[in-house]
Scaffold this motif. Structure first.
Motif, PDB file in Angstrom:
ATOM      1  N   ALA A  70     -12.756  -9.569  17.755  1.00  0.00           N
ATOM      2  CA  ALA A  70     -14.090 -10.158  17.917  1.00  0.00           C
ATOM      3  C   ALA A  70     -14.019 -11.613  17.494  1.00  0.00           C
ATOM      4  O   ALA A  70     -13.341 -11.963  16.524  1.00  0.00           O
ATOM      5  N   VAL A  71     -14.708 -12.458  18.231  1.00  0.00           N
ATOM      6  CA  VAL A  71     -14.728 -13.887  17.935  1.00  0.00           C
ATOM      7  C   VAL A  71     -16.171 -14.358  17.863  1.00  0.00           C
ATOM      8  O   VAL A  71     -16.926 -14.208  18.827  1.00  0.00           O
ATOM      9  N   PHE A  72     -16.556 -14.889  16.723  1.00  0.00           N
ATOM     10  CA  PHE A  72     -17.857 -15.532  16.562  1.00  0.00           C
ATOM     11  C   PHE A  72     -17.630 -17.044  16.533  1.00  0.00           C
ATOM     12  O   PHE A  72     -16.674 -17.520  15.916  1.00  0.00           O
ATOM     13  N   GLU A  73     -18.521 -17.776  17.167  1.00  0.00           N
ATOM     14  CA  GLU A  73     -18.335 -19.223  17.235  1.00  0.00           C
ATOM     15  C   GLU A  73     -19.680 -19.924  17.132  1.00  0.00           C
ATOM     16  O   GLU A  73     -20.696 -19.449  17.634  1.00  0.00           O
ATOM     17  N   VAL A  74     -19.674 -21.063  16.456  1.00  0.00           N
ATOM     18  CA  VAL A  74     -20.867 -21.875  16.309  1.00  0.00           C
ATOM     19  C   VAL A  74     -20.517 -23.301  16.690  1.00  0.00           C
ATOM     20  O   VAL A  74     -19.362 -23.726  16.558  1.00  0.00           O
ATOM     21  N   ALA A  75     -21.478 -24.034  17.214  1.00  0.00           N
ATOM     22  CA  ALA A  75     -21.269 -25.441  17.553  1.00  0.00           C
ATOM     23  C   ALA A  75     -22.392 -26.258  16.945  1.00  0.00           C
ATOM     24  O   ALA A  75     -23.523 -25.781  16.791  1.00  0.00           O
ATOM     25  N   ALA A  76     -22.075 -27.499  16.592  1.00  0.00           N
ATOM     26  CA  ALA A  76     -23.061 -28.356  15.936  1.00  0.00           C
ATOM     27  C   ALA A  76     -22.834 -29.805  16.326  1.00  0.00           C
ATOM     28  O   ALA A  76     -21.741 -30.203  16.727  1.00  0.00           O
ATOM     29  N   ALA A  77     -23.905 -30.583  16.203  1.00  0.00           N
ATOM     30  CA  ALA A  77     -23.831 -32.032  16.325  1.00  0.00           C
ATOM     31  C   ALA A  77     -24.278 -32.607  14.988  1.00  0.00           C
ATOM     32  O   ALA A  77     -25.277 -32.165  14.417  1.00  0.00           O
ATOM     33  N   ALA A  78     -23.531 -33.581  14.475  1.00  0.00           N
ATOM     34  CA  ALA A  78     -23.824 -34.097  13.138  1.00  0.00           C
ATOM     35  C   ALA A  78     -23.376 -35.549  13.022  1.00  0.00           C
ATOM     36  O   ALA A  78     -22.598 -36.048  13.840  1.00  0.00           O
ATOM     37  N   THR A  79     -23.866 -36.200  11.984  1.00  0.00           N
ATOM     38  CA  THR A  79     -23.526 -37.593  11.750  1.00  0.00           C
ATOM     39  C   THR A  79     -22.152 -37.775  11.112  1.00  0.00           C
ATOM     40  O   THR A  79     -21.736 -38.912  10.865  1.00  0.00           O
ATOM     41  N   GLY A  80     -21.441 -36.716  10.829  1.00  0.00           N
ATOM     42  CA  GLY A  80     -20.096 -36.784  10.265  1.00  0.00           C
ATOM     43  C   GLY A  80     -19.481 -35.401  10.260  1.00  0.00           C
ATOM     44  O   GLY A  80     -20.068 -34.431  10.776  1.00  0.00           O
ATOM     45  N   PRO A  81     -18.287 -35.251   9.695  1.00  0.00           N
ATOM     46  CA  PRO A  81     -17.608 -33.953   9.674  1.00  0.00           C
ATOM     47  C   PRO A  81     -18.459 -32.862   9.030  1.00  0.00           C
ATOM     48  O   PRO A  81     -19.193 -33.107   8.072  1.00  0.00           O
ATOM     49  N   VAL A  82     -18.336 -31.656   9.558  1.00  0.00           N
ATOM     50  CA  VAL A  82     -19.127 -30.509   9.121  1.00  0.00           C
ATOM     51  C   VAL A  82     -18.200 -29.494   8.455  1.00  0.00           C
ATOM     52  O   VAL A  82     -17.064 -29.288   8.889  1.00  0.00           O
ATOM     53  N   VAL A  92     -22.539 -11.878   2.305  1.00  0.00           N
ATOM     54  CA  VAL A  92     -21.435 -12.044   1.361  1.00  0.00           C
ATOM     55  C   VAL A  92     -20.396 -12.953   2.001  1.00  0.00           C
ATOM     56  O   VAL A  92     -19.932 -12.692   3.124  1.00  0.00           O
ATOM     57  N   ALA A  93     -20.031 -14.027   1.301  1.00  0.00           N
ATOM     58  CA  ALA A  93     -19.088 -14.998   1.844  1.00  0.00           C
ATOM     59  C   ALA A  93     -17.743 -14.348   2.150  1.00  0.00           C
ATOM     60  O   ALA A  93     -17.240 -13.528   1.375  1.00  0.00           O
ATOM     61  N   ILE A  94     -17.158 -14.719   3.279  1.00  0.00           N
ATOM     62  CA  ILE A  94     -15.847 -14.215   3.682  1.00  0.00           C
ATOM     63  C   ILE A  94     -14.808 -15.245   3.264  1.00  0.00           C
ATOM     64  O   ILE A  94     -14.838 -16.392   3.716  1.00  0.00           O
ATOM     65  N   THR A  95     -13.900 -14.861   2.403  1.00  0.00           N
ATOM     66  CA  THR A  95     -12.886 -15.771   1.888  1.00  0.00           C
ATOM     67  C   THR A  95     -12.039 -16.327   3.028  1.00  0.00           C
ATOM     68  O   THR A  95     -11.538 -15.581   3.870  1.00  0.00           O
ATOM     69  N   GLY A  96     -11.902 -17.648   3.060  1.00  0.00           N
ATOM     70  CA  GLY A  96     -11.072 -18.302   4.063  1.00  0.00           C
ATOM     71  C   GLY A  96     -11.737 -18.523   5.399  1.00  0.00           C
ATOM     72  O   GLY A  96     -11.163 -19.162   6.281  1.00  0.00           O
ATOM     73  N   ALA A  97     -12.957 -18.028   5.600  1.00  0.00           N
ATOM     74  CA  ALA A  97     -13.659 -18.178   6.880  1.00  0.00           C
ATOM     75  C   ALA A  97     -14.461 -19.470   6.849  1.00  0.00           C
ATOM     76  O   ALA A  97     -15.683 -19.473   6.646  1.00  0.00           O
ATOM     77  N   THR A  98     -13.765 -20.591   7.033  1.00  0.00           N
ATOM     78  CA  THR A  98     -14.384 -21.894   6.831  1.00  0.00           C
ATOM     79  C   THR A  98     -14.186 -22.833   8.010  1.00  0.00           C
ATOM     80  O   THR A  98     -14.028 -24.044   7.857  1.00  0.00           O
ATOM     81  N   SER A  99     -14.182 -22.296   9.215  1.00  0.00           N
ATOM     82  CA  SER A  99     -14.114 -23.130  10.414  1.00  0.00           C
ATOM     83  C   SER A  99     -15.222 -22.709  11.371  1.00  0.00           C
ATOM     84  O   SER A  99     -15.939 -21.728  11.125  1.00  0.00           O
ATOM     85  N   ALA A 100     -15.355 -23.437  12.468  1.00  0.00           N
ATOM     86  CA  ALA A 100     -16.431 -23.159  13.416  1.00  0.00           C
ATOM     87  C   ALA A 100     -16.233 -21.833  14.140  1.00  0.00           C
ATOM     88  O   ALA A 100     -17.168 -21.305  14.734  1.00  0.00           O
ATOM     89  N   ARG A 101     -15.024 -21.298  14.090  1.00  0.00           N
ATOM     90  CA  ARG A 101     -14.719 -20.046  14.793  1.00  0.00           C
ATOM     91  C   ARG A 101     -14.241 -19.009  13.790  1.00  0.00           C
ATOM     92  O   ARG A 101     -13.399 -19.291  12.945  1.00  0.00           O
ATOM     93  N   LEU A 102     -14.777 -17.796  13.896  1.00  0.00           N
ATOM     94  CA  LEU A 102     -14.357 -16.668  13.061  1.00  0.00           C
ATOM     95  C   LEU A 102     -13.706 -15.637  13.969  1.00  0.00           C
ATOM     96  O   LEU A 102     -14.349 -15.084  14.864  1.00  0.00           O
ATOM     97  N   VAL A 103     -12.417 -15.385  13.750  1.00  0.00           N
ATOM     98  CA  VAL A 103     -11.658 -14.432  14.563  1.00  0.00           C
ATOM     99  C   VAL A 103     -11.360 -13.201  13.712  1.00  0.00           C
ATOM    100  O   VAL A 103     -10.764 -13.311  12.637  1.00  0.00           O
ATOM    101  N   LEU A 104     -11.771 -12.040  14.186  1.00  0.00           N
ATOM    102  CA  LEU A 104     -11.526 -10.760  13.506  1.00  0.00           C
ATOM    103  C   LEU A 104     -10.631  -9.909  14.389  1.00  0.00           C
ATOM    104  O   LEU A 104     -10.927  -9.708  15.570  1.00  0.00           O
ATOM    105  N   THR A 105      -9.532  -9.423  13.847  1.00  0.00           N
ATOM    106  CA  THR A 105      -8.589  -8.616  14.613  1.00  0.00           C
ATOM    107  C   THR A 105      -8.444  -7.237  13.982  1.00  0.00           C
ATOM    108  O   THR A 105      -8.846  -7.008  12.841  1.00  0.00           O
ATOM    109  N   ASP A 106      -7.866  -6.323  14.760  1.00  0.00           N
ATOM    110  CA  ASP A 106      -7.650  -4.941  14.297  1.00  0.00           C
ATOM    111  C   ASP A 106      -8.934  -4.369  13.685  1.00  0.00           C
ATOM    112  O   ASP A 106      -8.968  -3.890  12.549  1.00  0.00           O
ATOM    113  N   LEU A 107      -9.996  -4.416  14.454  1.00  0.00           N
ATOM    114  CA  LEU A 107     -11.316  -4.039  13.949  1.00  0.00           C
ATOM    115  C   LEU A 107     -11.395  -2.573  13.542  1.00  0.00           C
ATOM    116  O   LEU A 107     -10.796  -1.695  14.178  1.00  0.00           O
TER     117      LEU A 107
END
Length: 427
Positions: free
Chosen positions: A282-294, A303-318
């Protein structure tokens, strides 16, 4: 059993596979020579001499400390125990620090530049008029308006193709155009209402309009990182200019809710809910426009997912444990936004692979095309176009990775054609 202090030696760091939530570190120590030795235990925790985890490694002289979060410091010590399970005192303590070596994912957000017309260098007879919040620039004397302009200076942090949106008021055909120049380029005429225009009603109030070339297509400026200027010259008195927004996202449309100064962050695409089979991806993705890096932080059921800190979240072997509501918090400077929730439903594995096909094709308002797909998730998709369906008429217009089940593509040739055909292939 006599008490022995062990000399712990950090042997190596073992990093998790991609997508894993935590890391591990392997430690080793000197052998204990007591005849009734039965084994060793490793203790560790986030505070010195306050251990919250323990593992029995038997008689091995090597053990692995697991479940470590990247960037945190842990403390570790070893105890020996005899056949009666009597434990020695702790060995000398050593600190452990795990740092993930997974490649960082670049920020994919588009850029915004916010400008106020009155903040530029004004040349008479262009003048500041109006009252807050609608303080704008116009000419006080049309007979010499050709000399009047506002020139705005700004910096581009990220190079790219930028489009310019203007908040303007142009209530009549005799007061709806400006002359515009980017840097030292050619001066263009910007008609707020595209000429010829026979369909669009004129607004009596402020509207956002994108600078375009004749025919209505967006005018794009290729800007390098660094300093730039944009000049707007008075062409018709009564054409009022309030503010400008430069954007590297061709699908972004500003609104009055957009911040005028400081940090700005707008979510332009939210993650979609998904239903997947166990064992799949499963792949979740978000896009944004901003005045600088996001920056990004994904959460499952808040609950925060450790290491999930990019615009795309990839989950494998569900598995069913992955099911839940996913959100992502985006941050730009002092501004934050949240996208989601998007639900993930994990159904029992069916054993069948979905057939790759196009479920829907949509023509977007910016003349791009969106294809909704089934099957072929995370595969490479080639998009071909043709005018007449002849075997030798197909041309490749784009190659993209199917990360979300929706692919968006721009076909410049379609603007001048009455009909156009498309086919998609996956590998």
């Amino acid at each position: 059993m006599r008490i022995v202090r062990y000399a712990l030696i950090l042997l190596s760091m073992v990093f998790p596979a991609s997508g894993a939530a935590a890391g591990s570190i392997t430690v080793a120590w000197n052998r204990n020579l007591e005849p009734d030795l039965a084994g060793y235990k490793i203790y560790w925790g986030e505070s010195s001499r306050q251990y919250t985890s323990v593992i029995d490694v038997g008689t091995s002289l090597v053990g692995t400390v697991t479940g470590l979060t990247s960037g945190r410091t842990y403390y570790c010590a070893v105890k020996a125990y005899n056949s009666s399970m009597q434990e020695s005192a702790f060995s000398a303590e050593i600190p452990l620090s795990y740092t993930s070596q997974e490649p960082s994912v670049p920020d994919t957000s588009s850029r915004l530049v916010l400008l106020e017309a009155e903040s530029g260098q004004l040349n008479s007879p262009a003048a500041i008029m109006g009252t807050s919040p609608n303080i704008y620039v116009d000419s006080t004397n049309y007979s010499t308006a050709s000399n009047g302009f506002t020139r705005m200076s700004f910096d581009i942090g990220t190079a790219g193709d930028y489009q310019v949106w203007c908040r303007v008021k142009a209530t009549a055909a005799s007061m709806d155009s400006f002359s515009v120049t980017m840097d030292s380029g050619t001066e263009d005429i910007f008609h707020v209402y595209v000429i010829p225009d026979t369909t669009e009603p004129r607004a009596s109030d402020w509207v956002w309009k994108r600078i375009h070339i004749p025919g209505g297509a967006p005018r794009s400026y290729a800007l390098a990182a660094g300093a730039h200027t944009f000049k707007v010259r008075v062409r018709e008195q009564g054409a009022l200019l309030d503010r400008l927004v430069l954007t590297s996202d061709p699908n972004f449309t500003p609104t009055d809710a957009l911040a005028r100064t400081g940090d700005a962050l707008v979510v332009t695409r939210t993650p979609a809910s998904l239903t997947r089979s166990a064992g799949g991806s499963a792949v979740f993705e978000v896009a944004a426009a901003a005045t600088g890096p996001v920056t990004y932080q994904w959460k499952r059921n808040n609950v925060a997912i450790t290491g999930a800190t990019s615009a795309r979240l990839v989950l494998t072997d569900l598995t069913e444990a992955n099911a839940g509501n996913y959100t992502v918090t985006l941050t730009r400077g002092t501004t934050t936004a949240t996208a989601g929730p998007a639900a993930l439903v994990v159904s029992p594995a069916s054993g069948a692979t979905p057939i790759f096909k196009v479920q829907q094709m949509v023509m977007n308002t910016d003349r791009s095309l969106s294809f909704t797909l089934t099957g072929g998730l995370l595969s490479s998709v080639k998009i071909y176009a043709s005018d007449n369906l002849a075997p030798d008429s197909w041309s490749l217009i784009s190659t993209q990775t199917n990360t979300t089940g929706v692919i968006r593509v721009v076909d410049p040739a379609a603007v001048s054609l009455k009909k156009r055909f498309y086919k998609l292939e996956t590998q």
